[in-house]
Design an enzyme around this catalytic site. Structure first.
Site, mmCIF file in Angstrom:
data_model
loop_
_atom_site.group_PDB
_atom_site.id
_atom_site.type_symbol
_atom_site.label_atom_id
_atom_site.label_comp_id
_atom_site.label_asym_id
_atom_site.label_seq_id
_atom_site.Cartn_x
_atom_site.Cartn_y
_atom_site.Cartn_z
ATOM 1 N N SER A 192 0.791 -1.225 0.000
ATOM 2 C CA SER A 192 0.000 0.000 0.000
ATOM 3 C C SER A 192 0.824 1.276 0.000
ATOM 4 O O SER A 192 0.338 2.323 -0.436
ATOM 5 C CB SER A 192 -0.940 0.013 1.202
ATOM 6 O OG SER A 192 -0.210 -0.012 2.414
ATOM 7 N N HIS A 220 -5.386 -4.923 -1.216
ATOM 8 C CA HIS A 220 -5.411 -3.859 -2.223
ATOM 9 C C HIS A 220 -5.570 -4.399 -3.641
ATOM 10 O O HIS A 220 -5.425 -3.636 -4.601
ATOM 11 C CB HIS A 220 -4.139 -3.019 -2.123
ATOM 12 C CG HIS A 220 -4.075 -2.197 -0.881
ATOM 13 N ND1 HIS A 220 -4.660 -0.958 -0.764
ATOM 14 C CD2 HIS A 220 -3.525 -2.470 0.332
ATOM 15 C CE1 HIS A 220 -4.467 -0.483 0.460
ATOM 16 N NE2 HIS A 220 -3.776 -1.376 1.137
ATOM 17 N N LYS A 250 -12.191 -1.930 0.421
ATOM 18 C CA LYS A 250 -11.513 -1.091 -0.568
ATOM 19 C C LYS A 250 -12.270 -1.148 -1.890
ATOM 20 O O LYS A 250 -13.272 -0.457 -2.044
ATOM 21 C CB LYS A 250 -10.050 -1.503 -0.675
ATOM 22 C CG LYS A 250 -9.301 -1.249 0.645
ATOM 23 C CD LYS A 250 -7.867 -1.664 0.595
ATOM 24 C CE LYS A 250 -7.116 -1.247 1.854
ATOM 25 N NZ LYS A 250 -7.656 -1.805 3.119
#
Length: 402
Positions: A192, A220, A250
């Protein structure tokens, strides 16, 4: 109230003097653009008049999507606003199992177990596996680090994405290895803060050489690659990764985490992962929203829109003279000095761009950066505005040349 030996105010002052102080800053809504709180009055919250382009981990822009919101509303009407108990008591619903089946199909595994957060999924799984020795990438997420601590396992940190260093450290550890010792290699798939991608195939090669399991966190990446999957699916490594972990918060526009694997793994975690056993089940609106978001990610064109924006923004920032790290949808713009990073963050904000600086201790000293994460719902003018804002801020601070 006495200060005692904790002296929290002194600790806070140390943060302030080191430019490390962080504060909460409420947004009016979560989307491609938002207004931010200026003050509170007796009449309620007052937000600024100007909408700012808002970068977040909402990669596909689905948090504000009407279809996702409607799915959350339907879950409340049909199931309720919460589950009221651990899923092992009375907090389990068919909606949870429907989502788990959908994720399992995307991740190409036998079963999935949904947790209350990605953090809970990581700490609960690592601790439940009770590894004797963990090999962890040096830039792994805090939840992985904390999971290793809770497992009370000996942890060996290998150089970031360096399979050669991992192989050396695993080889060194064989000297004192006991029979039937459980070894676990853990990595994020997309990192990230650096925006780079783990060399999963090579990590699998090394792990298998030493009869170790490998666990990969797709926080992610979930929903962005393949058929709603992640890097593991892009690389076709489903049969070589023993434990797949990820989040619903996310790209999937909701909240919660998951673990994907074979039936035995999931049954074991149901009975041994304390963060699952002793947490209230994930709220139905979050489950419904995640399910709909995953359907959209699999069947729509949001991922194509995201990658177009990523390439446009990366190219523009690089042309302006910035060093942009990584090879994913996360674009860390390297600044170096923390004060200049803070200054650039303030300057681009004045031009309508919200992109918070990332400073130590989140990243090493001397590597402060601005982390930009474009969304699929940003249009071309948004991307151009961002590029222009960074060019001007960089020139004003002499980070880049005019």
């Amino acid at each position: 109230m006495t200060t005692g030996n904790f002296d929290l105010e002194h600790r806070l002052n140390e943060h302030r003097s080191a430019n490390l102080m962080r504060n909460l800053e409420p947004a009016e809504s979560i989307g491609a653009r938002s207004r931010f709180l200026t003050r509170r009055t007796d009449e309620g919250a007052k937000f600024g008049s100007e909408e700012k382009i808002f970068a977040s981990n909402n990669y596909l822009g689905l948090i504000s999507d009407k279809r996702v919101r409607q799915a959350a509303e339907e879950a409340i009407r049909n199931v309720g606003s919460g589950t009221g108990a651990s899923r092992l008591l009375t907090g389990d619903t068919d909606l949870h199992h429907t989502l788990e089946q959908e994720i399992a199909e995307c991740k190409e595994t036998e079963k999935v177990l949904v947790f209350s957060s990605g953090y809970a999924a990581n700490v609960g799984t690592i601790a439940a596996l009770e590894p004797d020795l963990v090999f962890s990438d040096e830039l792994n997420h805090a939840s992985i680090i904390d999971g290793c601590r809770l497992a009370d396992a000996e942890t060996v940190v290998y150089d970031h994405c360096n399979t050669g260093d991992l192989a050396t450290k695993m080889s060194d550890a064989t000297t004192n290895r006991e029979p039937n010792e459980r070894w676990l290699v853990i990595t994020d798939t997309v990192f990230s803060m650096d925006g780079d991608i783990a060399p999963l195939k090579q990590l699998c090669d090394v792990a298998e050489r030493y009869n170790a399991w490998i666990m990969a966190d797709e926080a992610h990446a979930t929903g962005l690659f393949g058929n709603g999957g992640g890097i593991i699916q892009r690389e076709g490594l489903e049969d070589r990764i023993d434990v797949q972990v990820g989040t619903l918060s996310k790209a999937l526009a909701s909240q919660g985490g998951y673990v994907a694997g074979n039936k035995t793994l999931i049954k074991y975690l149901i009975n041994n992962a304390r963060s699952f056993m002793f947490s209230t089940g994930l709220a139905p609106p979050a489950v419904g929203a995640a399910y709909k978001a995953l359907k959209i990610a699999r069947n729509g064109n949001r991922t194509e829109q995201l990658w177009e924006n990523v390439e446009h923004l990366r190219s523009g920032l690089t042309s302006a003279g910035y060093e942009v790290l990584g090879n994913s949808h996360i674009l860390p713009v390297m600044i170096g000095d923390r004060k200049k990073a803070l200054e650039i963050g303030r300057k681009v904000r004045k031009q309508g761009i919200v992109a918070p600086p990332i400073r130590p201790p989140t990243v090493p000293e001397g590597t402060s950066r601005i982390r930009i994460t474009p969304m699929a719902t940003h249009d071309k003018s948004d991307i151009e505005t961002c590029i222009k804002a960074f060019r001007k801020a960089g020139e004003d601070t002499e980070v880049i040349s005019a």
